[in-house]
Design a protein around this motif. Structure first.
Motif, short mmCIF file in Angstrom:
data_model
loop_
_atom_site.label_atom_id
_atom_site.label_comp_id
_atom_site.label_asym_id
_atom_site.label_seq_id
_atom_site.Cartn_x
_atom_site.Cartn_y
_atom_site.Cartn_z
N SER A 64 0.83 -1.20 0.00
CA SER A 64 0.00 0.00 0.00
C SER A 64 0.86 1.26 0.00
CB SER A 64 -0.92 -0.01 1.23
OG SER A 64 -1.72 1.15 1.26
N PRO A 82 -4.69 3.75 -9.19
CA PRO A 82 -6.02 3.61 -8.57
C PRO A 82 -6.70 2.29 -8.90
CG PRO A 82 -5.74 5.80 -9.50
CD PRO A 82 -4.58 4.99 -9.98
N LEU A 83 -6.49 1.79 -10.10
CA LEU A 83 -7.07 0.51 -10.49
C LEU A 83 -6.40 -0.63 -9.74
CD1 LEU A 83 -9.10 -0.87 -12.39
CD2 LEU A 83 -7.30 -0.94 -14.13
N ARG A 85 -4.90 -0.40 -6.82
CA ARG A 85 -5.29 -0.30 -5.41
C ARG A 85 -6.66 -0.95 -5.20
NH1 ARG A 85 -4.81 4.86 -4.94
NH2 ARG A 85 -2.70 4.93 -4.05
N TRP A 86 -7.59 -0.67 -6.08
CA TRP A 86 -8.93 -1.27 -6.00
C TRP A 86 -8.85 -2.79 -6.15
CZ3 TRP A 86 -11.44 -3.77 -10.17
CH2 TRP A 86 -12.79 -4.06 -9.98
N ASN A 87 -8.00 -3.26 -7.05
CA ASN A 87 -7.91 -4.68 -7.35
C ASN A 87 -7.14 -5.47 -6.30
OD1 ASN A 87 -6.48 -6.86 -9.75
ND2 ASN A 87 -8.66 -6.73 -9.38
N ASP A 89 -7.63 -5.68 -3.08
CA ASP A 89 -8.52 -6.29 -2.09
C ASP A 89 -9.68 -6.95 -2.84
OD1 ASP A 89 -10.66 -6.65 -0.14
OD2 ASP A 89 -9.52 -5.36 1.21
N TYR A 92 -13.45 -6.22 -4.12
CA TYR A 92 -13.92 -5.62 -5.37
C TYR A 92 -15.02 -6.47 -6.00
CZ TYR A 92 -11.00 -9.04 -7.88
OH TYR A 92 -10.43 -10.20 -8.35
N ASP A 95 -18.28 -4.88 -5.62
CA ASP A 95 -18.50 -3.77 -6.55
C ASP A 95 -18.97 -4.30 -7.90
OD1 ASP A 95 -17.56 -2.06 -4.58
OD2 ASP A 95 -15.55 -1.89 -5.46
N ALA A 226 -14.97 -2.31 -14.05
CA ALA A 226 -13.81 -1.90 -13.24
C ALA A 226 -13.63 -0.39 -13.31
CB ALA A 226 -12.56 -2.61 -13.74
N PRO A 227 -13.07 0.21 -12.27
CA PRO A 227 -12.94 1.68 -12.22
C PRO A 227 -11.69 2.18 -12.95
CG PRO A 227 -12.16 0.75 -10.17
CD PRO A 227 -12.66 -0.41 -10.99
#
Length: 281
Positions: A64, A82-83, A85-87, A89, A92, A95, A226-227
């Motif tokens: 992190s 950012p993608l 970081r989201w992926n 954990d 997701y 989401d 996905a973001p």
């Protein structure tokens, strides 16, 4: 300095990292270098990929912090920080489910207890899979048969709970690969007899396969939900009891790309990287 930097395991190493380095070096040529993900990164590389940063889940706080540092320094990371970081954990999955992607039924236990297993068995059936939300390579993953208690290593820890998908043993797990948003190839991963883990270190093996009916729709729905846009992606899925395919994981950080199974030998992957490196006109 080389244009492309690929991040590798830390000093702990990995038995398969050297083989993967050689494959990527052969594909990408001299404009690629490798360094541990724990080493400092500057902005001299045109593109950095954490493709072999295996084992980061064992150092989640350091991972992190590294993501924060790369983002603050403007290091050109693919996929974007950012993608990633989201992926990192696997929560997701919730989401993606909220956006209509068919995922494996999943529950989250903030501190895994016997009560959590009782509730999960009532919802999912008697045989369960529990895994940490930040994990990789089946580390910390358990198959719990009917009546099995909470594993000592997992008690009181945040864990995801899922049903054991019977098709893992009878058919296997499909993986689809996308580079630059385009479909490349598919494989079928099968576990050794009596196991549920498809990873090579547990005796699993992979077979070149055609994407089964509906697989690309699931993969592309996951990518679309996905973001952020992914330069590279592996989408793992398994068949549910109703015959439909369900997403297991959307791998956007350090997936093994199994390029030897691609009909083009990985040319689409290499071209996606080169397209990112070319200046816009």
């Amino acid at each position: 300095m080389a244009e492309i930097c690929i991040l590798t395991p830390d000093s702990g190493g990995n038995a398969f990292a050297g083989r993967t380095e050689n494959e990527l070096r052969a594909l990408l040529g001299t404009d690629v270098r490798f360094q541990p993900w724990t080493a400092p990164l500057g902005t001299g590389d045109a593109l950095v990929l954490p493709l072999i940063a295996w084992g980061y889940q064992a150092r989640a706080d350091d991972w992190s912090a590294a993501l924060d540092a790369w983002e603050a320094a403007g290091v050109p990371i693919a996929n974007p920080v950012p993608l990633i970081r989201w992926n990192t954990d696997k929560r997701y999955l919730f989401d993606l489910e909220a956006k209509g992607v068919p995922v494996i039924p999943t529950a989250f236990a903030p501190a895994l207890s016997d009560t959590d297993l009782i509730e999960a068995r009532a919802r999912f059936g008697d045989t369960l899979i529990v895994k940490p939300p930040i994990s990789g390579g089946a580390d910390g993953t358990y198959r719990l048969a009917p009546g099995d208690p909470v594993p000592a290593d997992a008690r009181g820890k945040p864990m995801l709970i899922q049903p054991l998908m019977a098709a893992i043993a009878t058919e296997g797990e499909y993986s689809l690969f996308y580079f630059g948003g385009a479909f490349s190839h598919a494989i079928l991963k099968v576990p050794s007899a009596g196991d549920f883990r498809v990873q090579e270190q547990y005796g699993g093996r992979e077979i070149t396969a055609d994407a089964p009916a509906g697989a690309r729709a699931v993969a592309e729905a996951a990518l679309g939900a996905a973001p952020g846009d992914a330069l590279y992606a592996r989408i793992d899925m398994v068949r549910g009891a109703d015959g439909g395919l369900r997403l297991m994981e959307l791998e956007l950080i350090e997936p093994d790309l199994f390029l030897s199974h691609a009909a083009d030998g990985g040319s689409l992957f290499a071209e996606a990287l080169r397209a990112r490196l070319r200046p816009e006109t």
